[in-house]
Enzyme design. Structure first.
Site, PDB file in Angstrom:
ATOM      1  N   CYS A  52       1.229  -1.180  -0.042  1.00 35.03           N
ATOM      2  CA  CYS A  52      -0.180   0.366   0.029  1.00 35.03           C
ATOM      3  C   CYS A  52       0.713   1.595   0.400  1.00 35.03           C
ATOM      4  O   CYS A  52       1.939   1.232   0.707  1.00 35.03           O
ATOM      5  CB  CYS A  52      -0.717   0.223   1.438  1.00 35.03           C
ATOM      6  SG  CYS A  52      -1.997   1.568   1.333  1.00 35.03           S
ATOM      7  N   ASP A  59       0.115  -5.654   0.576  1.00 35.86           N
ATOM      8  CA  ASP A  59      -1.336  -6.059  -0.098  1.00 35.86           C
ATOM      9  C   ASP A  59      -1.142  -7.575  -0.739  1.00 35.86           C
ATOM     10  O   ASP A  59       0.014  -7.545  -0.982  1.00 35.86           O
ATOM     11  CB  ASP A  59      -1.861  -5.534  -1.306  1.00 35.86           C
ATOM     12  CG  ASP A  59      -2.353  -3.694  -0.720  1.00 35.86           C
ATOM     13  OD1 ASP A  59      -3.140  -3.844   0.636  1.00 35.86           O
ATOM     14  OD2 ASP A  59      -2.207  -2.681  -0.851  1.00 35.86           O
ATOM     15  N   VAL A  74       5.641 -14.127 -23.985  1.00 36.07           N
ATOM     16  CA  VAL A  74       6.666 -13.609 -22.818  1.00 36.07           C
ATOM     17  C   VAL A  74       7.491 -15.103 -22.679  1.00 36.07           C
ATOM     18  O   VAL A  74       6.882 -16.029 -21.851  1.00 36.07           O
ATOM     19  CB  VAL A  74       5.682 -13.087 -21.785  1.00 36.07           C
ATOM     20  CG1 VAL A  74       5.059 -13.754 -21.051  1.00 36.07           C
ATOM     21  CG2 VAL A  74       6.603 -12.166 -20.708  1.00 36.07           C
ATOM     22  N   SER A  76       9.076 -16.956 -19.248  1.00 38.79           N
ATOM     23  CA  SER A  76       8.127 -17.142 -17.661  1.00 38.79           C
ATOM     24  C   SER A  76       9.054 -16.715 -16.488  1.00 38.79           C
ATOM     25  O   SER A  76       8.790 -15.903 -15.773  1.00 38.79           O
ATOM     26  CB  SER A  76       7.263 -18.672 -17.700  1.00 38.79           C
ATOM     27  OG  SER A  76       8.293 -19.617 -17.633  1.00 38.79           O
ATOM     28  N   GLU A  94      -5.691  -0.551  -8.651  1.00 41.93           N
ATOM     29  CA  GLU A  94      -5.630  -0.113 -10.010  1.00 41.93           C
ATOM     30  C   GLU A  94      -4.365   0.098 -11.049  1.00 41.93           C
ATOM     31  O   GLU A  94      -4.016   0.027 -11.690  1.00 41.93           O
ATOM     32  CB  GLU A  94      -6.427   1.226  -9.970  1.00 41.93           C
ATOM     33  CG  GLU A  94      -7.720   0.878  -9.137  1.00 41.93           C
ATOM     34  CD  GLU A  94      -7.565   1.596  -7.791  1.00 41.93           C
ATOM     35  OE1 GLU A  94      -9.337   0.821  -7.458  1.00 41.93           O
ATOM     36  OE2 GLU A  94      -6.659   0.717  -7.062  1.00 41.93           O
TER      37      GLU A  94
END
Length: 154
Positions: A52, A59, A74, A76, A94
């Site tokens: 956070c 989080d 991609v 891995s 977000e």
């Protein structure tokens, strides 16, 4: 570079230090062995963590990344290192979710990509973040993410 040539990779098959931040992380790619064939690649990170930006507390999220590759996949190990670089990175849910998706789009230039960020509750409220690059092409088989809503102890 052929579809099996991994000579340009710097992390696969060798010890690699954990990146200090998502910006420092190197995302590597390999050639798509089936260019021109529409198929979906899914990565699931059920133990994603970040911090956070206000409290510094951890989080946690369950991330599901689906993409339809064009010329690149991609690699891995580099994706795992990139995702774990968020462990000491402060950002809102977000921002983390969209930063990951947009970085993958920038590096891979996929036909289509979506991300589901299923974040565990903060202050009693789970925050789920969803984004995709647009409408997937007709005929593409893209399975549902099927991540159940957070039910707490119920």
């Amino acid at each position: 570079m052929t579809a099996t040539d991994v000579s340009g990779l710097t992390q696969l098959g060798r010890p690699t230090a954990q990146p200090g931040s998502p910006e420092e992380a190197v995302l590597e790619r390999v050639p798509n062995p089936h260019p021109g064939t529409t198929f979906c690649v899914r990565f699931v990170a059920p133990e994603f963590t970040s911090l956070c930006p206000m409290t510094g507390q951890p989080d946690f999220a369950h991330l599901v990344i689906d993409y339809l590759p064009r010329d690149w996949l991609v690699e891995s190990k580099s994706l795992k290192l990139y995702l774990t670089a968020f462990r000491n990175h402060g950002a809102f849910h977000e921002a983390c979710t969209l930063d990951i998706a947009k970085r993958l789009v920038r590096e891979l230039e996929p036909i289509w990509l979506r991300i589901g960020g299923y974040w565990y509750p903060r202050g009693g409220i789970p925050i789920d973040v969803f984004w995709q690059t647009g409408t997937p092409p007709e005929g593409a088989w893209i399975p549902a993410q099927d991540v159940p809503p957070y039910r707490g102890r119920g």
